[in-house]
Write a protein that holds these residues in place. Sequence first.
Motif, short mmCIF file in Angstrom:
data_model
loop_
_atom_site.label_atom_id
_atom_site.label_comp_id
_atom_site.label_asym_id
_atom_site.label_seq_id
_atom_site.Cartn_x
_atom_site.Cartn_y
_atom_site.Cartn_z
N ARG A 30 0.82 -1.21 0.00
CA ARG A 30 0.00 0.00 0.00
C ARG A 30 0.85 1.26 0.00
O ARG A 30 0.33 2.37 0.12
CB ARG A 30 -0.92 0.00 1.22
CG ARG A 30 -1.97 -1.08 1.18
CD ARG A 30 -2.90 -0.98 2.38
NE ARG A 30 -2.16 -0.99 3.63
CZ ARG A 30 -2.14 -2.00 4.49
NH1 ARG A 30 -2.80 -3.08 4.22
NH2 ARG A 30 -1.45 -1.91 5.60
N GLY A 31 2.15 1.11 -0.12
CA GLY A 31 3.04 2.26 -0.08
C GLY A 31 4.08 2.19 -1.18
O GLY A 31 3.80 1.75 -2.29
N SER A 32 5.27 2.62 -0.84
CA SER A 32 6.37 2.60 -1.79
C SER A 32 7.68 2.41 -1.03
O SER A 32 7.72 2.55 0.19
CB SER A 32 6.40 3.89 -2.60
OG SER A 32 6.53 5.00 -1.75
N ARG A 33 8.70 2.10 -1.77
CA ARG A 33 10.04 1.95 -1.22
C ARG A 33 11.02 2.69 -2.10
O ARG A 33 10.75 2.95 -3.28
CB ARG A 33 10.43 0.49 -1.16
CG ARG A 33 9.61 -0.26 -0.14
CD ARG A 33 10.29 -1.49 0.28
NE ARG A 33 9.54 -2.05 1.41
CZ ARG A 33 9.81 -3.19 1.95
NH1 ARG A 33 10.78 -3.93 1.48
NH2 ARG A 33 9.12 -3.63 2.97
N LEU A 34 12.16 3.01 -1.53
CA LEU A 34 13.24 3.61 -2.28
C LEU A 34 14.18 2.49 -2.70
O LEU A 34 14.79 1.83 -1.85
CB LEU A 34 13.97 4.64 -1.41
CG LEU A 34 15.14 5.36 -2.08
CD1 LEU A 34 14.64 6.20 -3.26
CD2 LEU A 34 15.85 6.24 -1.07
N ALA A 46 16.23 -2.12 -1.16
CA ALA A 46 15.03 -1.28 -1.12
C ALA A 46 14.69 -1.01 0.34
O ALA A 46 14.70 -1.93 1.16
CB ALA A 46 13.87 -1.97 -1.82
N ILE A 47 14.43 0.25 0.65
CA ILE A 47 14.09 0.60 2.03
C ILE A 47 12.78 1.37 2.06
O ILE A 47 12.44 2.07 1.12
CB ILE A 47 15.23 1.38 2.73
CG1 ILE A 47 15.61 2.63 1.96
CG2 ILE A 47 16.44 0.50 2.92
CD1 ILE A 47 16.68 3.46 2.62
N ASP A 48 12.07 1.21 3.16
CA ASP A 48 10.76 1.86 3.26
C ASP A 48 10.86 3.17 4.03
O ASP A 48 11.92 3.56 4.53
CB ASP A 48 9.73 0.91 3.88
CG ASP A 48 9.98 0.58 5.32
OD1 ASP A 48 9.31 -0.33 5.82
OD2 ASP A 48 10.83 1.20 5.98
N ALA A 49 9.74 3.86 4.13
CA ALA A 49 9.70 5.17 4.77
C ALA A 49 10.10 5.12 6.24
O ALA A 49 10.69 6.07 6.76
CB ALA A 49 8.30 5.78 4.62
#
Length: 105
Positions: A30-34, A46-49
């Motif tokens: 439901r979100g995004s990652r960098l 990949a890391i999340d907020a």
Amino acid sequence: MAGTPESAPGPFHVRNEFAAVELHIVPYGRGSRLHIAAGRTKSTGAIDATVLEALTLLTESELMQIVAYATDPETGGARLFGPPAAGHVETGDRVGAADAAGRRN
């Protein structure tokens, strides 16, 4: 495919005399990652907020300790310089904080 660099805006490039990385924001749950791809080491993650927010709470000294640990062949940085050091346990893919806690974003 969701969660891959091809599905995200970018790339954005950040570089200095020591490193160069390519950044993409990728959808995840439901979100995004960098998503980060390091050119010199050919590694990705990949890391999340939650992880990004935690980084903002660290002092410059604490961030320098993380970099020193990650680039030290005797600790986690063994993958940058060759085979893992004796006794080093590889934990597999890097995950966001929510995954590490057993939750999905």
